[in-house]
Design an enzyme around this catalytic site. Structure first.
Site, PDB file in Angstrom:
ATOM      1  CB  THR A 174     -12.224  -8.594  -6.206  1.00 35.08           C
ATOM      2  OG1 THR A 174     -12.318  -8.416  -4.785  1.00 35.08           O
ATOM      3  CG2 THR A 174     -11.747 -10.009  -6.497  1.00 35.08           C
ATOM      4  CG  ASP A 188      -2.108   0.887   1.103  1.00 37.80           C
ATOM      5  OD1 ASP A 188      -2.289   1.479   0.017  1.00 37.80           O
ATOM      6  OD2 ASP A 188      -2.865   1.023   2.084  1.00 37.80           O
ATOM      7  CG  ASN A 215      -7.153  -2.767  -6.524  1.00 37.15           C
ATOM      8  OD1 ASN A 215      -6.151  -3.466  -6.392  1.00 37.15           O
ATOM      9  ND2 ASN A 215      -7.558  -1.936  -5.574  1.00 37.15           N
TER      10      ASN A 215
END
Length: 241
Positions: free
Chosen positions: A62, A16, A64
């Site tokens: 999923t 991240d 994104n």
């Protein structure tokens, strides 16, 4: 009974902070994601030298797909470049085995093709296993496993009933997860300052040690990894006992 496990066998990473890194350096988004992708090779090499056998990187969830069309397009380009990058060739020659978890059928065909070639070319490698989570979501994985099990049960003409409560056993469930060939992570590292799992490996992380750092992913290097490993080594793992 206390287990002293000084080194994780399997480290999972939630990568991240690529976008924030790009903004902080006044760069376009592509450069943040590209820099993040190139952190993988040195971290894998360092982890392998320490004795870690499995590393998993969450590269695309999923959720994104809900990002802007521009960013999704940028990410697809990053994957194209990554799977054809010299670093991948070096890792292949360095006995790294690649794997993937998630539903890659939604990705462009050229990315699927390159990825499948990479998996095939490294399936015999043994030094360390690098798994890339692509179009992966924890709830999606669980629902997929259950649907596969129930579909097989229906094919055997033994549809679920109140009387038959053994259709979904733990072992059968595990055998239908994306991670069926991987040990559960001992250690999960999330960069970027958020302190949540966001649906990453929910079944597999029930006894995983968690580590959160404010360091943005493109700045998470071997020194940062060693700091995390030292933290892991200081912990006592009881596994509920």
């Amino acid at each position: 009974l206390i287990f002293h496990m000084k080194l994780p066998t399997h480290i999972a990473f939630i990568m991240d902070g690529n976008r924030r890194w790009a903004v902080s350096h006044k760069l376009e988004m592509l450069f943040g994601h590209d820099k993040g992708a190139h952190q993988i090779e040195p971290l894998v090499e360092y982890a392998s030298k320490q004795g870690v056998k499995f590393v998993t990187f969450w590269a695309f969830s999923t959720e994104n797909w809900q990002r802007s069309e521009q960013e999704v397009s940028v990410l697809m380009e990053v994957f194209r470049r990554m799977f054809r990058d010299p670093m991948v060739e070096r890792m292949k020659k360095n006995d790294v085995k690649f794997g993937v978890i998630g539903d890659i059928s939604k990705f462009p065909e050229d990315i699927q093709r390159d990825l499948k070639t990479l998996l095939d070319e490294t399936k015999g490698n043994k030094k360390i296993t690098v798994t890339i989570a692509l179009n992966y979501g924890g709830r999606d994985e669980i629902l997929r496993a259950l649907n596969v099990i129930l579909s097989k049960a229906k094919d055997l003409d033994s549809s679920p009933s109140v009387q038959n409560d053994n259709i979904v056993t733990e072992q059968r469930f595990l055998n239908n997860l994306y991670t069926k060939d991987l040990p559960d992570p001992d250690f999960l590292i999330r960069t970027g300052g958020e302190k949540r799992l966001s649906g990453f490996l929910p079944w597999q992380t029930v006894y995983t040690e968690l580590y959160f750092t404010d360091t943005l992913w493109p700045d998470f290097d071997e020194t940062q990894l060693q700091i995390a490993l030292d933290d892991f080594a200081s912990r006592e793992r009881r596994f509920g006992k």
